[in-house]
Design an enzyme around this catalytic site. Structure first.
Site: not given
Length: 327
Positions: A17-18, A99, A211
């Site tokens: 996760m950025m 992404c 998800g």
């Protein structure tokens, strides 16, 4: 040539996760779950190879098993970046094909690559030839109007032909135009059955589902259908869920939140001595008491104090003490 990992290794994963899963976050998550497979934020192959940003590969030995996620679409460059990652000690190299951000699209990587499975296959082959560790792929179930099951099936067939043995599938398609990255995590509907079908039709693939998964019960239900579950925002906003899953899936004794915080003290003090500001570590701890009495006080004390000059371990003790008093 990369080797085949054991499917059990992928039962519990924490998503890349950025701006979130940096080395401090991963160290904290490892304290909560000794068995989970951890992933770095996405690092572009260009940053490593052309930019020489080897600092992006920094991690601690305690993080293992830990995977490096790469973004890119140039096979030779990805191969070199994968080699650098393997040399740095990562246990797996993961290619981002999921992404949806504009920045990623402009670089011709991320989710837009689902339209180019042959190119992804070339990238994977080049990476596999460069390293001994597993090369895996994280994708979506579709992209824009290309969202028939047949498209995902063809993508999976191409990955298998390229030697991919582990496919992480975010069970939402990506809209590359009209939705922000945040909206892409929430608006396209989840289709878990499509991922289950993929596993049934490709039994040789280790399939990890991602998800909208937020509970121990949901993880256990998915594991009846696929090989692994990858948690994203739930693991970040409610990190103690990782300890609960460690107990449920691996039979480990569950540490208290206070014990987890105590185990973090040597790391925090060592990082402060290195010159790391407390705020870079404490921001990942805000959800530790999610749903518990006094959680708001814990978050407030950390948020208000961590950026101040001289903030140290005593602030964390004060936050924990304030939570107890408020509970």
């Amino acid at each position: 040539m990369s080797v085949s990992p054991a499917p059990a290794d992928f039962r519990l994963c924490v998503a890349p996760m950025m701006d979130w899963t940096d080395r401090h976050c991963r160290f904290f998550h490892r304290l909560l779950s000794p068995s989970a497979r951890l992933y770095t934020e996405m690092v572009t192959s260009a940053a490593l190879v052309r930019g020489g940003q080897l600092r992006l590969l920094e991690h601690s030995q305690q993080e293992h098993p830990v995977a490096l996620q790469l973004g890119g679409s140039e096979p030779a460059e990805l191969a070199q970046a994968a080699r650098l990652g393997a040399q740095a000690g990562y246990d797996e190299i993961n290619l981002n094909v999921g992404c949806p951000s504009d920045r990623v699209q402009s670089g011709r990587f991320g989710a837009c690559l689902m339209r180019e499975p042959a190119l992804v296959g070339e990238c994977v082959r080049a990476m596999r030839e460069a390293v001994e560790v597993p090369v895996t792929v994280k994708c979506r179930i579709g992209v824009d109007d290309q969202d028939d099951y047949a498209d995902l099936q063809h993508f999976a067939e191409t990955m298998v032909a390229a030697g991919v043995q582990v496919l992480v599938v975010h069970a939402r398609k990506a809209w590359l135009k009209g939705l922000s990255p945040k909206e892409n995590r929430e608006i396209p509907p989840l289709d878990y059955e499509r991922v289950y079908r993929l596993k049934r039709e490709f039994p040789q693939l280790v399939v990890v589902i991602n998800g909208g998964i937020t509970s121990v019960e949901a993880v256990q239900a998915h594991l009846a259908q696929v090989d692994g579950v990858m948690l994203g925002r739930a693991a970040y906003h409610d990190p103690y869920l990782l300890a609960q899953l460690e107990a449920a899936l691996y039979g480990a004794p569950m540490p208290s939140r206070e014990e987890v915080l105590g185990h973090l003290q040597p790391y925090v003090e060592a990082e402060l001595k290195r010159g790391t500001a407390l705020k870079h570590i404490s921001r990942h701890l805000l959800g530790l008491y999610q749903g518990e009495p006094g959680a708001r006080t814990f978050r407030r004390v950390l948020s208000e104090g961590a950026h101040l000059p001289g903030a140290g371990w005593s602030l964390l003790e004060r936050a924990a003490s304030g939570r107890r008093d408020a509970a």
